[in-house]
Every structure is written in structure tokens, then in C-alpha cells.
Design a protein around this motif. Structure first.
Motif, PDB file in Angstrom:
ATOM      1  N   SER A 184     -22.308 -10.540 -11.893  1.00 25.56           N
ATOM      2  CA  SER A 184     -22.579  -9.100 -11.957  1.00 25.56           C
ATOM      3  C   SER A 184     -24.070  -8.802 -12.035  1.00 25.56           C
ATOM      4  N   ALA A 185     -24.848  -9.707 -12.642  1.00 26.02           N
ATOM      5  CA  ALA A 185     -26.295  -9.483 -12.735  1.00 26.02           C
ATOM      6  C   ALA A 185     -26.931  -9.472 -11.345  1.00 26.02           C
ATOM      7  N   LEU A 186     -26.492 -10.395 -10.485  1.00 29.86           N
ATOM      8  CA  LEU A 186     -26.999 -10.409  -9.117  1.00 29.86           C
ATOM      9  C   LEU A 186     -26.615  -9.126  -8.381  1.00 29.86           C
ATOM     10  N   ARG A 187     -25.380  -8.676  -8.580  1.00 26.16           N
ATOM     11  CA  ARG A 187     -24.934  -7.459  -7.890  1.00 26.16           C
ATOM     12  C   ARG A 187     -25.762  -6.260  -8.319  1.00 26.16           C
ATOM     13  N   ARG A 188     -26.075  -6.175  -9.620  1.00 24.93           N
ATOM     14  CA  ARG A 188     -26.869  -5.042 -10.109  1.00 24.93           C
ATOM     15  C   ARG A 188     -28.313  -5.126  -9.609  1.00 24.93           C
ATOM     16  N   SER A 189     -28.881  -6.323  -9.613  1.00 26.29           N
ATOM     17  CA  SER A 189     -30.291  -6.477  -9.255  1.00 26.29           C
ATOM     18  C   SER A 189     -30.522  -6.333  -7.753  1.00 26.29           C
ATOM     19  N   PHE A 190     -29.536  -6.743  -6.967  1.00 26.94           N
ATOM     20  CA  PHE A 190     -29.712  -6.748  -5.505  1.00 26.94           C
ATOM     21  C   PHE A 190     -28.525  -6.038  -4.843  1.00 26.94           C
ATOM     22  N   HIS A 191     -28.309  -4.782  -5.266  1.00 23.52           N
ATOM     23  CA  HIS A 191     -27.109  -4.078  -4.794  1.00 23.52           C
ATOM     24  C   HIS A 191     -27.153  -3.792  -3.301  1.00 23.52           C
ATOM     25  N   HIS A 192     -28.358  -3.563  -2.734  1.00 20.66           N
ATOM     26  CA  HIS A 192     -28.437  -3.337  -1.285  1.00 20.66           C
ATOM     27  C   HIS A 192     -28.063  -4.608  -0.526  1.00 20.66           C
ATOM     28  N   PHE A 193     -28.503  -5.737  -1.035  1.00 21.80           N
ATOM     29  CA  PHE A 193     -28.164  -7.010  -0.399  1.00 21.80           C
ATOM     30  C   PHE A 193     -26.663  -7.269  -0.516  1.00 21.80           C
ATOM     31  N   TYR A 194     -26.095  -6.992  -1.685  1.00 23.86           N
ATOM     32  CA  TYR A 194     -24.659  -7.191  -1.867  1.00 23.86           C
ATOM     33  C   TYR A 194     -23.858  -6.264  -0.944  1.00 23.86           C
ATOM     34  N   ASP A 195     -24.312  -5.034  -0.773  1.00 24.18           N
ATOM     35  CA  ASP A 195     -23.641  -4.114   0.157  1.00 24.18           C
ATOM     36  C   ASP A 195     -23.650  -4.680   1.577  1.00 24.18           C
ATOM     37  N   MET A 196     -24.783  -5.271   1.979  1.00 20.13           N
ATOM     38  CA  MET A 196     -24.861  -5.881   3.299  1.00 20.13           C
ATOM     39  C   MET A 196     -23.874  -7.034   3.424  1.00 20.13           C
ATOM     40  N   LEU A 197     -23.781  -7.881   2.387  1.00 22.03           N
ATOM     41  CA  LEU A 197     -22.849  -9.008   2.429  1.00 22.03           C
ATOM     42  C   LEU A 197     -21.413  -8.516   2.591  1.00 22.03           C
ATOM     43  N   ARG A 198     -21.043  -7.485   1.854  1.00 22.92           N
ATOM     44  CA  ARG A 198     -19.678  -6.957   1.964  1.00 22.92           C
ATOM     45  C   ARG A 198     -19.437  -6.377   3.356  1.00 22.92           C
ATOM     46  N   GLN A 199     -20.435  -5.708   3.897  1.00 27.46           N
ATOM     47  CA  GLN A 199     -20.327  -5.135   5.235  1.00 27.46           C
ATOM     48  C   GLN A 199     -20.137  -6.235   6.284  1.00 27.46           C
ATOM     49  N   GLU A 200     -20.937  -7.297   6.176  1.00 23.90           N
ATOM     50  CA  GLU A 200     -20.825  -8.391   7.138  1.00 23.90           C
ATOM     51  C   GLU A 200     -19.498  -9.127   6.977  1.00 23.90           C
ATOM     52  N   GLN A 201     -19.048  -9.269   5.734  1.00 16.71           N
ATOM     53  CA  GLN A 201     -17.770  -9.925   5.488  1.00 16.71           C
ATOM     54  C   GLN A 201     -16.635  -9.125   6.139  1.00 16.71           C
ATOM     55  N   GLU A 202     -16.682  -7.814   6.007  1.00 16.20           N
ATOM     56  CA  GLU A 202     -15.665  -6.967   6.621  1.00 16.20           C
ATOM     57  C   GLU A 202     -15.707  -7.078   8.139  1.00 16.20           C
ATOM     58  N   TRP A 203     -16.918  -7.115   8.689  1.00 22.58           N
ATOM     59  CA  TRP A 203     -17.051  -7.249  10.144  1.00 22.58           C
ATOM     60  C   TRP A 203     -16.494  -8.593  10.618  1.00 22.58           C
ATOM     61  N   LEU A 204     -16.775  -9.650   9.886  1.00 16.39           N
ATOM     62  CA  LEU A 204     -16.267 -10.979  10.254  1.00 16.39           C
ATOM     63  C   LEU A 204     -14.744 -11.022  10.152  1.00 16.39           C
ATOM     64  N   HIS A 205     -14.170 -10.359   9.135  1.00 17.31           N
ATOM     65  CA  HIS A 205     -12.713 -10.261   9.048  1.00 17.31           C
ATOM     66  C   HIS A 205     -12.157  -9.572  10.295  1.00 17.31           C
ATOM     67  N   GLY A 206     -12.890  -8.556  10.767  1.00 21.33           N
ATOM     68  CA  GLY A 206     -12.455  -7.832  11.959  1.00 21.33           C
ATOM     69  C   GLY A 206     -12.445  -8.686  13.213  1.00 21.33           C
ATOM     70  N   LEU A 207     -13.202  -9.760  13.202  1.00 21.47           N
ATOM     71  CA  LEU A 207     -13.201 -10.698  14.322  1.00 21.47           C
ATOM     72  C   LEU A 207     -12.050 -11.695  14.226  1.00 21.47           C
ATOM     73  N   GLY A 208     -11.262 -11.570  13.145  1.00 13.71           N
ATOM     74  CA  GLY A 208     -10.158 -12.498  12.961  1.00 13.71           C
ATOM     75  C   GLY A 208     -10.514 -13.717  12.150  1.00 13.71           C
ATOM     76  N   ARG A 209     -11.683 -13.694  11.515  1.00 12.33           N
ATOM     77  CA  ARG A 209     -12.075 -14.829  10.680  1.00 12.33           C
ATOM     78  C   ARG A 209     -11.622 -14.570   9.250  1.00 12.33           C
ATOM     79  N   PRO A 210     -10.695 -15.394   8.734  1.00 15.77           N
ATOM     80  CA  PRO A 210     -10.252 -15.199   7.351  1.00 15.77           C
ATOM     81  C   PRO A 210     -11.384 -15.527   6.392  1.00 15.77           C
TER      82      PRO A 210
END
Length: 233
Positions: A184-210
Motif C-alpha cells: 500500500s505504501a508504494l500505491r500511495r507514493s506512486f499512484h500515477h504509476f500504479y494507475d498506469m500498471l492497472r490500465q496496461e494490465q486491463e489492456w493485456l487482459h483484453g488481448l486474451g492474456r490471462p
């Protein structure tokens, strides 16, 4: 694409990063770089490119490209930095997860076309940018994986160039996402970076990558016969 179109695309630029994978992507999948005999002085004029080239035996060599040394041809590239330098040694930094480089040379100009199925990330001049943090964390992860190979640099690089670039990118994103989800400390300190990771993870899921197991990055880059759990970065 007709080769002449590359020269037309970059006629008024020193480099162009094109074709993002999605609207919010941190990079494009095609990087055009023009090396000209005479600087235009109307924009950034690269005169040299430093990058990591894959050798025929599967190893990796550092290459320095200048107009005088270029002929038309095609290379495979390893994951790593791509650095442009101009005559004043002003530098522009990119990072690729691997790809291919095609060179089109004619009188007084060469166009180098770097393509990859994974984002080619341009480093921002802004300290602490999301793009810079992604590259920094990727390089740190790869350095730790490299250390597991001991003195076998050739074996590590050979394995690295065998990995499909989008697979390496996905494994990196999933590993970093899990790291941040557990801290949680990383998420609070680097919330923009964490948002990007979640966005990319969602995009990769959309490509069919579990969602990949946390150890996949280690498994991809573990020395033969080793336990991936002991190599987990």
C-alpha cells in the motif's frame, strides 16, 4: 509499406514515434530515425544511434550507428535502451522490449525504422515521469535476473532475445502490478504509476492474456535447470 514513404514521413523531423498500441499507451510500436549528412537546424538532428543488436549466434552486442557506417539491411534488437545523439551530444532516450531494425539508405540520408509489438517507450525530460519509472523498474528487474546467470552473460542475452517482446512486456507489467498490489505504501507514493500498471494490465487482459503468475518473469529468464522460485526478482 513502400520504402519511399519512410523518407516522406520523416522529411520534416529528426525522429518520429508512431502507432501507439492504444490511446493511453506510453509508447509507439514504430520509431523512425533520420540520420542526415547535413543537419537541417530546424529540429533535433540525430547523428548517431546507440542500441543493443542481436548477433547471429544469439548474443547481444552494443552497436553505434552513424550515417557513414550504414548500409540498407535488417537487424534483430534485444531489450534495452536506444539513445539518439546529435552533434552537440544532446541525447534522446528510448527503451525497447525487443524488436527489429530496418535501415533504408540513400544519398545523404538513412532512415532507421525500429518496430516492436511492445511499446517503444520515450523517456521524458521530466524527472519522475511514469515512463521513466517504468523503464527504471524494468531495467532493475532485468539486472536482478541477469545476476542469476553468474558469469554466463552470453546465456542470459541469448535467452533474452528469444523472448517475444510483448511477452516480456506483459510479464514485466504483471510482476510490477502484483508488487504494487501487495504494498500500500508504494500505491500511495506512486499512484500515477500504479494507475498506469492497472490500465496496461486491463489492456493485456483484453488481448486474451490471462493474469500471469508472479514467477513468470523469473521463469522466462531463469538459467536452464534452475528453480524459477530461487530466481524470482
Amino acid at each position: 509499406m513502400n520504402n519511399d514513404l519512410f523518407f516522406q514521413e520523416i522529411a520534416e523531423a529528426g525522429y518520429l514515434l508512431l502507432d501507439p498500441l492504444h490511446p493511453a499507451s506510453l509508447g509507439g510500436t514504430r520509431l523512425l530515425i533520420a540520420l542526415r549528412e547535413t543537419p537541417t537546424e530546424h529540429h533535433y538532428d540525430p547523428e548517431r544511434i546507440d542500441l543493443s543488436r542481436s548477433d547471429p549466434d544469439g548474443g547481444v552486442a552494443q552497436a553505434r550507428l552513424t550515417l557513414a557506417a550504414l548500409t540498407s539491411g535488417a537487424w534483430s534488437l534485444s531489450s534495452g535502451p536506444v539513445v539518439l545523439r546529435d552533434r552537440f551530444d544532446k541525447r534522446v532516450y528510448f527503451f525497447t522490449y525487443g524488436g527489429a531494425l530496418e535501415i533504408y539508405a540513400k544519398a545523404e540520408i538513412a532512415v532507421c525504422v525500429l518496430t516492436s509489438p511492445a511499446p517503444i517507450v520515450e523517456m521524458s525530460n521530466e524527472p519522475g515521469s511514469v515512463a521513466e519509472q517504468l523503464v527504471t523498474e524494468t531495467e532493475a528487474l532485468l539486472a536482478r535476473m541477469h545476476a542469476n546467470w553468474g558469469r554466463d552473460d552470453h546465456g542470459y542475452h541469448q535467452r533474452l532475445v528469444e523472448i517475444e517482446p510483448l511477452e516480456l512486456y506483459a510479464a514485466t507489467i504483471f510482476y510490477l502490478s502484483e508488487t504494487y498490489e501487495q504494498n500500500s505504501a508504494l500505491r500511495r507514493s506512486f499512484h500515477h504509476f500504479y494507475d498506469m500498471l492497472r490500465q496496461e494490465q486491463e489492456w493485456l487482459h483484453g488481448l486474451g492474456r490471462p493474469k500471469n503468475a508472479p514467477m513468470q518473469l523469473a521463469a522466462l529468464l531463469a538459467p536452464a535447470g534452475s528453480d524459477p522460485a530461487s530466481s524470482n526478482p
